[in-house]
Design an enzyme around this catalytic site. Structure first.
Site, PDB file in Angstrom:
ATOM      1  N   CYS A  90       0.993  -8.691   1.674  1.00 16.71           N
ATOM      2  CA  CYS A  90       2.020  -7.632   1.700  1.00 16.71           C
ATOM      3  C   CYS A  90       1.427  -6.327   2.242  1.00 16.71           C
ATOM      4  O   CYS A  90       0.566  -5.713   1.604  1.00 16.71           O
ATOM      5  CB  CYS A  90       2.572  -7.430   0.287  1.00 16.71           C
ATOM      6  SG  CYS A  90       3.575  -5.954   0.072  1.00 16.71           S
ATOM      7  N   CYS A  93       1.858  -3.270   0.024  1.00 19.45           N
ATOM      8  CA  CYS A  93       0.962  -3.379  -1.142  1.00 19.45           C
ATOM      9  C   CYS A  93      -0.434  -2.888  -0.789  1.00 19.45           C
ATOM     10  O   CYS A  93      -1.064  -2.146  -1.565  1.00 19.45           O
ATOM     11  CB  CYS A  93       0.888  -4.830  -1.622  1.00 19.45           C
ATOM     12  SG  CYS A  93       2.439  -5.517  -2.198  1.00 19.45           S
TER      13      CYS A  93
END
Length: 769
Positions: free
Chosen positions: A32, A35
């Site tokens: 991600c 993230c």
């Protein structure tokens, strides 16, 4: 406590989050991007708050934890206070927002949170929690309890109150006969005012003020880039229309919203009504109409107070006088300003270039403004060829009417006809504003980026001195996209005549040649690009091979192979059904062939054009249907066997022909044929299953390459395959769609052939992967 983040697992999660004090949890994954971007911020804030536990859960390594808390998107941030969930949000937070959140959660009383959760459960049961008027009713749409008096018609009339599901008061508003009228207030959960203002007959009027809270709150004011340092925001309304916004810090100093830093000192020549726009580093004084559109005189200054530009607007359209700084923009270094008239955002009439003292250096008559509708229908963009003399005659007619935009474009087409640029260059020098090369390219690029799909802005930028080569190329692209490739070719040739050194024009011409079916010329342009732009050259050459491949019996060219398990063993359709679908493919290919033939001179023979398949259609073309039916599970299945021929350019037709031809010949092969012929039986070869699996496997690989860049294939170690001389993983992303279309149709054909319950290969449920 730790100054660093703690990895949380199935084993230690409950123990860690159940501790007394504050625990934050970041749900993330290595794949991600947001993230990974949030991780350094999370670590930095963790170090700044050693009294708080900052945990991290890898949702890939611990999917059960993600499922337990219904994590639908990452990063997701949760907070526990004394074992109770007190916060949840999705998306990466900037550091200032995270710092403020941590500080507010530290002050949060977990006992109050528990009480709020109990109250929410009462609300879920339809019971008004303590603090809410017992006669209040739950508003499902607004998710609030509401109570107040009504008039004789049942309309809200008087002071109404609203409460959150947790029982805290969130709003008080005065109504008159159903419309908000009078003062209103909103409240933080703590009871402090979060907003106040006034309505007049349903419209906000006067100042509306937001107040920040030092404690935890669900009321929002720090959004859209507003700094946490902003503690008060005042938005002024004039009967529903915003006319001003100001932001203040904790010391009640006016601040810049994005940074929270003190507002800059106002320069002497900037009027007090002007607002500072920190994103542009400019002062602006803008008048707007009732719809919020610019209307009247609008002026802009640098941060230091020097006038940048001013213009008159009429309901959002620049119409009237325009004046602007123009240092280093024009070929004459004396020019410091330009000014003239605009009409609906287009320059018209006489424009003047002025020196620093306001003395006229040069004037140019830019002619009449020609709007979008007029230029879109102009004969200068016709796809029908004309002689150079005819284009000159049309240009002279336009020039006499002061339609200099069309005059330039007509002379550009004459230049392309004769492959001479002198007349075009002379006209440009006579009718356009003379800018520096750098500025000409800059304003042309700005127009192409923002309005390259419109007809009028490019012509307007042309007479204002924008780079002629770039703008003529812009028209070439627009005309090619409008399926007017002959006109497009003229404009790209005119651009190349003005700037033969710009190799990027070769690529544009190559794409236009594709729409003209001139594959040999495309390949020559690819060869010309090879030395300076090898990747572009490779794309152009591959594109030509993709579109203009000879349509022979393709299954004879490769041995089918698939690594999939559970491959089908044979066909399920009857021979009569196969004949029906063969004729559907033949009908579609005949339609494509006919559309292609119209684009060329009679008698033209092109090896890549679909062959005449009338022998497969002894009774003539068959019906192509659009229909719907419900399958055994009750799902609605759509079928569309038609082709939007009228909206298809030659590349679209070539792609459709490629996909249908591939599916048709593999259908014949699957029935036991070794050439193009109506199948005599349904006799699948021994490697029938591998062919069906190959279609699905290649479709999946194509889609994975297009959607994820091949990430799925790398993770699963899925093999690639060659496509027109290139491995699928080396194929340019803009060409992968051709492979995807081909194998989607091939898969659909095999899925239809295998299952007699399927009606048509053009069912929308047969193209998934």
């Amino acid at each position: 406590m730790s100054e660093h983040t703690v990895e949380l697992t199935d084993d230690n999660f409950q123990q860690t989050t159940g501790k007394s004090g504050l625990v934050l949890v970041d749900f993330w994954a290595a794949w991600c991007g947001p993230c990974r971007a949030f991780a350094p911020t999370y670590e930095a804030v963790a170090k700044a708050h050693p009294d708080v536990i900052f945990g991290k859960v890898d949702t890939e390594a611990h999917p059960d934890l993600g499922g337990r808390f219904d994590i639908q998107s990452i990063p997701t941030l949760m907070a526990f206070k004394d074992g109770v969930i007190v916060h949840r949000s999705s998306g990466a937070l900037p550091r200032g927002r995270l710092e403020t959140l941590v500080q507010s959660l530290k002050t949060l009383d977990a006992a109050l949170v528990k009480k709020a959760e109990e109250n929410k459960r009462l609300t879920e049961q339809g019971i008004a929690p303590p603090g809410v008027d017992p006669e209040a009713e739950w508003d499902e749409k607004d998710q609030e309890w509401a109570h107040g008096p009504q008039d004789d018609d049942g309309e809200k009339h008087g002071v109404w109150k609203y409460w959150r599901a947790d029982g805290t008061l969130c709003n008080e508003c005065h109504y008159e006969h159903g419309k908000p009228h009078g003062a209103f207030k909103r409240f933080h959960e703590s009871g402090g005012v979060s907003q106040d203002g006034e309505f007049v007959q349903g419209e906000l009027h006067g100042p509306r003020t937001w107040y920040a809270s030092e404690g935890f709150t669900t009321e929002r004011m720090h959004e859209n880039g507003v700094s946490e340092k902003v503690r008060k925001t005042v938005m002024t309304y004039d009967h529903g229309r915003v006319v001003g916004v100001q932001h203040f810090d904790a010391q009640d100093r006016k601040v810049v919203p994005s940074t929270g830093e003190p507002y800059p000192d106002r320069p002497r020549d900037v009027p007090p009504e002007a607002e500072f726009h920190e994103n542009d580093d400019q002062w602006a004084h803008v008048h707007v109409d009732a719809e919020g559109e610019r209307h009247g005189l609008c002026r802009f200054w640098t941060a230091e107070g020097e006038l940048l530009w001013e213009a008159e607007f009429v309901h959002g359209s620049r119409t009237g006088r325009f004046h602007s700084r123009a240092e280093d923009e024009y070929a004459d270094p004396r020019v410091a300003f330009d000014e003239g008239q605009c009409e609906e955002n287009l320059a018209h009439g006489v424009w003047s270039l002025l020196d620093a003292n306001g003395k006229v250096v040069l004037t140019k008559d830019l002619g009449v403004a020609q709007g979008e509708d007029e230029l879109r229908e102009s004969p200068v963009f016709s796809n029908l060829p004309r002689k150079a003399s005819e284009w000159r005659e049309y240009a002279a007619t336009c020039a006499e009417a002061r339609k200099y935009r069309e005059a330039v474009l007509a002379v550009a087409r004459a230049a392309a006809c004769e492959q001479r640029h002198e007349e075009l260059a002379a006209l440009l020098a006579r009718v356009v504003l003379p800018r520096t090369p750098e500025n000409a390219q800059g304003i042309a690029g700005h127009t192409l980026e923002g309005a390259g799909d419109s007809w009028a802005p490019m012509a307007d930028t042309l007479v204002r001195g924008g780079d002629a080569g770039m703008l003529l190329r812009g028209y070439a692209v627009l005309l090619d996209q409008s399926d007017r490739p002959r006109a497009a070719l003229d404009f790209i040739h005119a651009a190349m005549l003005l700037h033969p050194e710009r190799t990027e024009f070769l690529f544009t011409r190559g794409l236009i040649l594709a729409n003209l079916g001139l594959d040999a010329h495309m390949n020559r342009d690819a060869e010309a690009l090879a030395a300076t732009e090898p990747q572009t050259a490779r794309f152009l050459g591959t594109y030509a091979r993709c579109l203009f491949r000879k349509l022979d019996f393709w299954p004879a060219e490769e041995k089918p192979h698939s690594t999939y398990n559970g491959l089908p063993e044979g066909a399920g359709q009857e021979l009569t059904a196969v004949h029906r679908i063969v004729q559907k493919y033949a009908t579609r290919l005949q339609l494509v062939r006919a559309a292609m033939v119209k684009r060329f001179k009679p008698g033209a023979s092109l090896p890549w054009m679909p062959p005449d398949l009338s022998a497969l259609l002894p009774g003539g073309p068959v019906e192509l249907v659009v229909d719907e039916f419900d399958d055994e599970e009750g799902e609605t299945i759509s079928i569309d066997e038609t082709l939007p021929i009228a909206r298809m350019g030659l590349p679209d037709l070539a792609r459709a022909a490629r996909a249908d031809w591939n599916a048709l010949t593999w259908l014949m092969w699957a029935c036991g044929e070794r050439g193009v012929a109506m199948p005599r039986a349904v006799a699948p070869p021994a490697d029938f299953g591998h062919a069906a699996g190959m279609a699905s496997q290649r479709l999946w690989r194509s889609r994975d390459r297009r959607v994820t860049g091949g990430r799925g294939a790398k993770m699963s170690n899925s093999p690639g395959f060659p496509f027109e001389g290139m491995d699928i993983d080396e194929l340019h992303p803009n060409l992968v769609g051709i492979a995807e279309q081909q194998y989607a149709d091939m898969q659909a054909m095999f899925l239809w052939l295998i299952n007699p319950a399927h009606v048509s290969p053009w069912q929308d449920n047969l193209r998934g992967s």
